[in-house]
Design a protein around this motif. Structure first.
Motif, PDB file in Angstrom:
ATOM      1  N   LEU A  22       0.844  -1.185   0.000  1.00 33.73           N
ATOM      2  CA  LEU A  22       0.000   0.000   0.000  1.00 33.73           C
ATOM      3  C   LEU A  22       0.883   1.240   0.000  1.00 33.73           C
ATOM      4  CD1 LEU A  22      -2.891   1.232   0.383  1.00 33.73           C
ATOM      5  CD2 LEU A  22      -2.416   1.166   2.835  1.00 33.73           C
ATOM      6  N   VAL A  23       0.638   2.148  -0.934  1.00 35.92           N
ATOM      7  CA  VAL A  23       1.379   3.403  -0.981  1.00 35.92           C
ATOM      8  C   VAL A  23       0.873   4.294   0.144  1.00 35.92           C
ATOM      9  CG1 VAL A  23       1.818   5.489  -2.323  1.00 35.92           C
ATOM     10  CG2 VAL A  23       1.806   3.265  -3.449  1.00 35.92           C
ATOM     11  N   THR A  24       1.799   4.814   0.948  1.00 33.21           N
ATOM     12  CA  THR A  24       1.433   5.654   2.084  1.00 33.21           C
ATOM     13  C   THR A  24       1.936   7.086   1.966  1.00 33.21           C
ATOM     14  OG1 THR A  24       3.387   4.910   3.286  1.00 33.21           O
ATOM     15  CG2 THR A  24       1.327   3.711   3.676  1.00 33.21           C
ATOM     16  N   GLY A  25       2.726   7.371   0.955  1.00 30.04           N
ATOM     17  CA  GLY A  25       3.256   8.715   0.758  1.00 30.04           C
ATOM     18  C   GLY A  25       3.914   8.817  -0.609  1.00 30.04           C
ATOM     19  N   GLU A  26       4.561   9.944  -0.850  1.00 30.69           N
ATOM     20  CA  GLU A  26       5.193  10.155  -2.154  1.00 30.69           C
ATOM     21  C   GLU A  26       6.385   9.228  -2.393  1.00 30.69           C
ATOM     22  OE1 GLU A  26       6.194  14.218  -2.820  1.00 30.69           O
ATOM     23  OE2 GLU A  26       4.132  14.902  -2.522  1.00 30.69           O
ATOM     24  N   ARG A  27       6.976   8.729  -1.325  1.00 30.76           N
ATOM     25  CA  ARG A  27       8.143   7.851  -1.455  1.00 30.76           C
ATOM     26  C   ARG A  27       8.043   6.588  -0.609  1.00 30.76           C
ATOM     27  NH1 ARG A  27      13.188  10.532  -3.143  1.00 30.76           N
ATOM     28  NH2 ARG A  27      12.674  12.641  -3.761  1.00 30.76           N
ATOM     29  N   THR A  28       6.916   6.346   0.034  1.00 30.14           N
ATOM     30  CA  THR A  28       6.841   5.248   0.999  1.00 30.14           C
ATOM     31  C   THR A  28       5.687   4.289   0.717  1.00 30.14           C
ATOM     32  OG1 THR A  28       5.490   6.575   2.504  1.00 30.14           O
ATOM     33  CG2 THR A  28       7.884   6.613   2.844  1.00 30.14           C
ATOM     34  N   THR A  29       5.904   3.040   1.120  1.00 29.11           N
ATOM     35  CA  THR A  29       4.860   2.022   1.057  1.00 29.11           C
ATOM     36  C   THR A  29       4.948   1.157   2.315  1.00 29.11           C
ATOM     37  OG1 THR A  29       6.228   0.383  -0.088  1.00 29.11           O
ATOM     38  CG2 THR A  29       4.941   1.876  -1.468  1.00 29.11           C
ATOM     39  N   VAL A  30       3.860   0.458   2.595  1.00 25.23           N
ATOM     40  CA  VAL A  30       3.805  -0.524   3.666  1.00 25.23           C
ATOM     41  C   VAL A  30       3.394  -1.838   3.024  1.00 25.23           C
ATOM     42  CG1 VAL A  30       2.650  -1.197   5.791  1.00 25.23           C
ATOM     43  CG2 VAL A  30       3.222   1.175   5.414  1.00 25.23           C
ATOM     44  N   CYS A  31       4.115  -2.917   3.357  1.00 24.59           N
ATOM     45  CA  CYS A  31       3.855  -4.233   2.767  1.00 24.59           C
ATOM     46  C   CYS A  31       3.507  -5.227   3.870  1.00 24.59           C
ATOM     47  CB  CYS A  31       5.100  -4.771   2.062  1.00 24.59           C
ATOM     48  SG  CYS A  31       5.889  -3.626   0.952  1.00 24.59           S
ATOM     49  N   LEU A  32       2.749  -6.245   3.478  1.00 31.05           N
ATOM     50  CA  LEU A  32       2.472  -7.361   4.361  1.00 31.05           C
ATOM     51  C   LEU A  32       2.444  -8.621   3.518  1.00 31.05           C
ATOM     52  CD1 LEU A  32       1.792  -8.322   7.225  1.00 31.05           C
ATOM     53  CD2 LEU A  32      -0.607  -8.168   6.580  1.00 31.05           C
ATOM     54  N   ASN A  33       3.328  -9.563   3.825  1.00 35.42           N
ATOM     55  CA  ASN A  33       3.408 -10.832   3.109  1.00 35.42           C
ATOM     56  C   ASN A  33       3.109 -11.972   4.074  1.00 35.42           C
ATOM     57  OD1 ASN A  33       4.355  -9.815   0.532  1.00 35.42           O
ATOM     58  ND2 ASN A  33       6.221  -9.297   1.637  1.00 35.42           N
ATOM     59  N   VAL A  34       2.369 -12.961   3.585  1.00 36.27           N
ATOM     60  CA  VAL A  34       2.017 -14.142   4.365  1.00 36.27           C
ATOM     61  C   VAL A  34       2.479 -15.357   3.566  1.00 36.27           C
ATOM     62  CG1 VAL A  34       0.122 -15.435   5.387  1.00 36.27           C
ATOM     63  CG2 VAL A  34       0.017 -12.949   5.301  1.00 36.27           C
ATOM     64  N   PHE A  35       3.101 -16.333   4.248  1.00 34.12           N
ATOM     65  CA  PHE A  35       3.598 -17.519   3.551  1.00 34.12           C
ATOM     66  C   PHE A  35       3.417 -18.758   4.421  1.00 34.12           C
ATOM     67  CE2 PHE A  35       7.099 -15.768   5.963  1.00 34.12           C
ATOM     68  CZ  PHE A  35       7.682 -16.872   6.543  1.00 34.12           C
ATOM     69  N   GLY A  36       3.494 -19.908   3.787  1.00 33.39           N
ATOM     70  CA  GLY A  36       3.399 -21.159   4.521  1.00 33.39           C
ATOM     71  C   GLY A  36       3.654 -22.340   3.606  1.00 33.39           C
ATOM     72  N   ASN A  37       4.016 -23.450   4.190  1.00 29.28           N
ATOM     73  CA  ASN A  37       4.166 -24.677   3.398  1.00 29.28           C
ATOM     74  C   ASN A  37       3.810 -25.880   4.259  1.00 29.28           C
ATOM     75  OD1 ASN A  37       6.423 -25.470   4.924  1.00 29.28           O
ATOM     76  ND2 ASN A  37       7.870 -24.737   3.436  1.00 29.28           N
ATOM     77  N   TYR A  38       3.578 -26.986   3.573  1.00 28.35           N
ATOM     78  CA  TYR A  38       3.285 -28.239   4.246  1.00 28.35           C
ATOM     79  C   TYR A  38       3.883 -29.361   3.421  1.00 28.35           C
ATOM     80  CZ  TYR A  38       0.778 -32.057   6.446  1.00 28.35           C
ATOM     81  OH  TYR A  38       0.475 -33.209   7.107  1.00 28.35           O
ATOM     82  N   LYS A  39       4.918 -29.989   3.936  1.00 26.97           N
ATOM     83  CA  LYS A  39       5.616 -31.102   3.304  1.00 26.97           C
ATOM     84  C   LYS A  39       6.048 -30.819   1.853  1.00 26.97           C
ATOM     85  CE  LYS A  39       3.788 -34.632   6.269  1.00 26.97           C
ATOM     86  NZ  LYS A  39       3.289 -35.968   6.409  1.00 26.97           N
TER      87      LYS A  39
END
Length: 186
Positions: free
Chosen positions: A44-61
């Motif tokens: 998500l862009v939060t300013g002229e030069r900044t962003t905030v990110c959120l990543n979710v990951f997972g695995n099973y075998k």
């Protein structure tokens, strides 16, 4: 651990103070996909030069290896080009994961928390498609139960009905390495 979490929340709140019309993108990290660790991220862009990110990951075998990992990676990014989601950037991020890994004859069952610095470059391929190359490292703190397959961990490491961890510490590790493909939604 608690201070790192509080610092990340504070950074995200401060960076979102001037939010107006935002650009939002959804992405997946191709390197994690190749390693059979499905993931999805939002930026998500939060300013002229900044962003905030959120990543979710997972695995099973993955590849038949007996392991389970679930994690989340928040990140604050500053873009040097003056245009968010384009050009070189510097990021401050965190990682939190829960894991249960059976490797050879040992079992590792626990959690990890860390923070790190990320550097990268975002290439614009089309109006709404970007490729993001990034690498980051930092301290990752872990606390887990570590034992051999034939150990009686449940009987030996109980302290008043509570299983206790028998290994903890930290390592300087890569907190984020990859190539992400992003689609800008808005």
């Amino acid at each position: 651990m608690k201070r790192v979490r509080q610092l990340l929340i504070l950074l995200m709140l401060l960076s979102s103070a001037g939010i107006k019309a935002q650009m939002l993108s959804v992405n997946t990290d191709v390197v994690q996909d190749v390693l059979l660790t499905p993931n999805v991220g939002f930026e998500l862009v939060t300013g002229e030069r900044t962003t905030v990110c959120l990543n979710v990951f997972g695995n099973y075998k993955p590849w038949g290896v007996d392991m389970k990992i679930v994690g989340v990676q928040p990140e604050f990014r500053y873009f040097f080009s003056g245009r968010p989601m384009h050009g070189p950037f510097f990021g401050i991020g965190g990682i939190a994961a829960s894991y249960d890994i059976h490797w050879k004859s040992k079992i590792y069952d626990g959690t990890a928390l860390g923070a790190g610095l990320t550097f990268g470059y975002v290439f614009s391929l089309a109006r709404r498609i970007n490729v993001d190359c990034h690498a980051g490292f930092g301290p990752v703190f872990y606390k887990h139960k570590e034992y051999f397959d034939n150990d009686f961990y449940d009987e030996e490491f109980i302290d008043g009905n509570i299983q206790r961890a028998n290994a903890n510490g930290y390592w300087l590790l890569p907190t984020r390495i990859g190539v992400s493909v992003s689609y800008i939604l808005k």
